[in-house]
Design a protein around this motif. Structure first.
Motif, short mmCIF file in Angstrom:
data_model
loop_
_atom_site.label_atom_id
_atom_site.label_comp_id
_atom_site.label_asym_id
_atom_site.label_seq_id
_atom_site.Cartn_x
_atom_site.Cartn_y
_atom_site.Cartn_z
N LEU A 192 0.82 -1.21 0.00
CA LEU A 192 0.00 0.00 0.00
C LEU A 192 0.86 1.26 0.00
O LEU A 192 0.51 2.26 -0.64
CB LEU A 192 -0.94 -0.01 1.21
CG LEU A 192 -2.04 -1.09 1.19
CD1 LEU A 192 -2.78 -1.12 2.52
CD2 LEU A 192 -3.01 -0.85 0.05
N LEU A 193 1.98 1.23 0.70
CA LEU A 193 2.89 2.39 0.72
C LEU A 193 3.49 2.63 -0.66
O LEU A 193 3.59 3.78 -1.11
CB LEU A 193 4.00 2.16 1.75
CG LEU A 193 3.59 2.25 3.23
CD1 LEU A 193 4.74 1.84 4.13
CD2 LEU A 193 3.11 3.66 3.57
N PHE A 194 3.88 1.57 -1.34
CA PHE A 194 4.39 1.71 -2.71
C PHE A 194 3.31 2.30 -3.61
O PHE A 194 3.59 3.20 -4.41
CB PHE A 194 4.82 0.34 -3.25
CG PHE A 194 6.29 0.05 -3.10
CD1 PHE A 194 7.18 0.37 -4.09
CD2 PHE A 194 6.76 -0.55 -1.96
CE1 PHE A 194 8.54 0.10 -3.96
CE2 PHE A 194 8.11 -0.83 -1.80
CZ PHE A 194 9.00 -0.51 -2.80
N ASN A 195 2.11 1.79 -3.48
CA ASN A 195 1.01 2.27 -4.33
C ASN A 195 0.71 3.74 -4.08
O ASN A 195 0.41 4.50 -5.01
CB ASN A 195 -0.24 1.43 -4.05
CG ASN A 195 -1.31 1.62 -5.10
OD1 ASN A 195 -1.09 2.29 -6.11
ND2 ASN A 195 -2.48 1.04 -4.88
N ALA A 240 4.86 5.75 -4.47
CA ALA A 240 5.73 5.50 -5.63
C ALA A 240 4.95 4.65 -6.62
O ALA A 240 5.33 3.52 -6.92
CB ALA A 240 7.01 4.79 -5.18
N HIS A 241 3.84 5.21 -7.12
CA HIS A 241 2.92 4.42 -7.92
C HIS A 241 3.56 3.92 -9.22
O HIS A 241 3.30 2.79 -9.64
CB HIS A 241 1.67 5.24 -8.26
CG HIS A 241 0.63 4.45 -8.99
ND1 HIS A 241 -0.14 3.48 -8.38
CD2 HIS A 241 0.24 4.45 -10.31
CE1 HIS A 241 -0.96 2.93 -9.25
NE2 HIS A 241 -0.75 3.50 -10.43
N VAL A 286 3.81 -0.02 -10.20
CA VAL A 286 3.32 -0.64 -11.44
C VAL A 286 4.41 -1.48 -12.08
O VAL A 286 4.16 -2.59 -12.58
CB VAL A 286 2.81 0.45 -12.42
CG1 VAL A 286 2.49 -0.17 -13.78
CG2 VAL A 286 1.59 1.15 -11.86
N VAL A 287 5.64 -0.98 -12.05
CA VAL A 287 6.77 -1.70 -12.67
C VAL A 287 7.07 -3.00 -11.92
O VAL A 287 7.24 -4.06 -12.52
CB VAL A 287 8.03 -0.80 -12.71
CG1 VAL A 287 9.24 -1.62 -13.14
CG2 VAL A 287 7.81 0.36 -13.68
N LEU A 288 7.10 -2.93 -10.59
CA LEU A 288 7.42 -4.11 -9.79
C LEU A 288 6.26 -5.11 -9.78
O LEU A 288 6.47 -6.32 -9.64
CB LEU A 288 7.78 -3.71 -8.36
CG LEU A 288 9.05 -2.89 -8.20
CD1 LEU A 288 9.27 -2.52 -6.75
CD2 LEU A 288 10.26 -3.63 -8.76
#
Length: 226
Positions: free
Chosen positions: A83-86, A89-90, A94-96
């Motif tokens: 959730l933190l990545f989303n 660092a959206h 998406v890439v990961l």
């Protein structure tokens, strides 16, 4: 004790080069430095928190329920990281893609929970988990750098996905962008296998050299004086 844990985690028992665990993300995500380091740091955070949490409750967990409870704790922490990545660092999220949620099933995370955190103190377990993750991150960084440099002639491509559009200027072009250089073997999974093999061979050679040097240093002490 702490120095021994750090040394074992980063070098002697390195998850990527010695234990050869978590190969799926190592081989797929290490196409460049940014992707590899980002996933490696996310794994380090999960391992730190899960190690500390599992060590704190280990005395209260029945042996029959250890694995499902450990997985539940790890899954909850991975959900928070996901959730933190989303949220922050959206683009990188998406890439990961699926590889962030897959930290839950990563052999390294559960293996350290079973082998170390379930038998040691909170501090030692947190330290072991974090530096096991850092050891993996270092492998991902070096492997990602090798593949990115040989495959695209750049370093730090995609850094803007972490720090915003302004960071795009931080990308280092070893080969000028207008040449449109690309070497697919390095970028695709076969390049990851070759690169990882070279890293394992390099570490093995360094260990053998260090062992031979240590043996030579002990020889004079082993010869009796006449």
């Amino acid at each position: 004790m702490s120095k021994e844990i750090i040394s074992n985690s980063i070098w002697k028992q390195n998850a990527g080069l010695v234990q050869v665990l978590g190969m799926c993300p190592v081989l797929v995500v290490s196409s460049n430095i940014v992707n590899g380091v980002s996933l490696g740091l996310a794994t380090s955070l999960v391992m730190l928190l899960s190690g500390a949490a599992i060590a704190a409750i280990r005395q209260f967990v029945p042996n029959e329920l250890r694995s499902p409870i450990f997985i539940l704790i790890i899954a909850a922490l991975v959900t928070v990281v996901d959730l933190l990545f989303n949220a922050y660092a959206h683009g990188l999220y998406v890439v990961l893609g699926i590889f962030i949620p897959l930290i839950t099933t990563n052999c390294i995370v559960l293996a350290r929970a079973e082998a170390f955190a379930s038998r040691n103190s909170v501090w030692d377990s947190a330290l072991d988990g974090f530096f096991m993750g850092i050891g993996l991150t270092m492998v991902l960084a070096v492997l990602g750098g090798m593949r990115e440099l040989v495959g695209k002639g750049t370093l730090l491509s995609g850094i803007d996905l972490v720090f915003g559009p302004a960071a795009k200027a931080w990308t280092i072009y070893i080969i000028p962008a207008d040449m449109h250089y690309q070497f697919l073997l390095a970028i695709l999974p076969p390049g990851a296998f070759i690169g990882l093999g070279l890293l394992i061979a390099g570490k093995t050679a360094m260990d053998k050299r260090a062992a031979a040097k240590a043996q030579l240093e002990r020889l004079p002490n082993a010869v009796p004086n006449h």
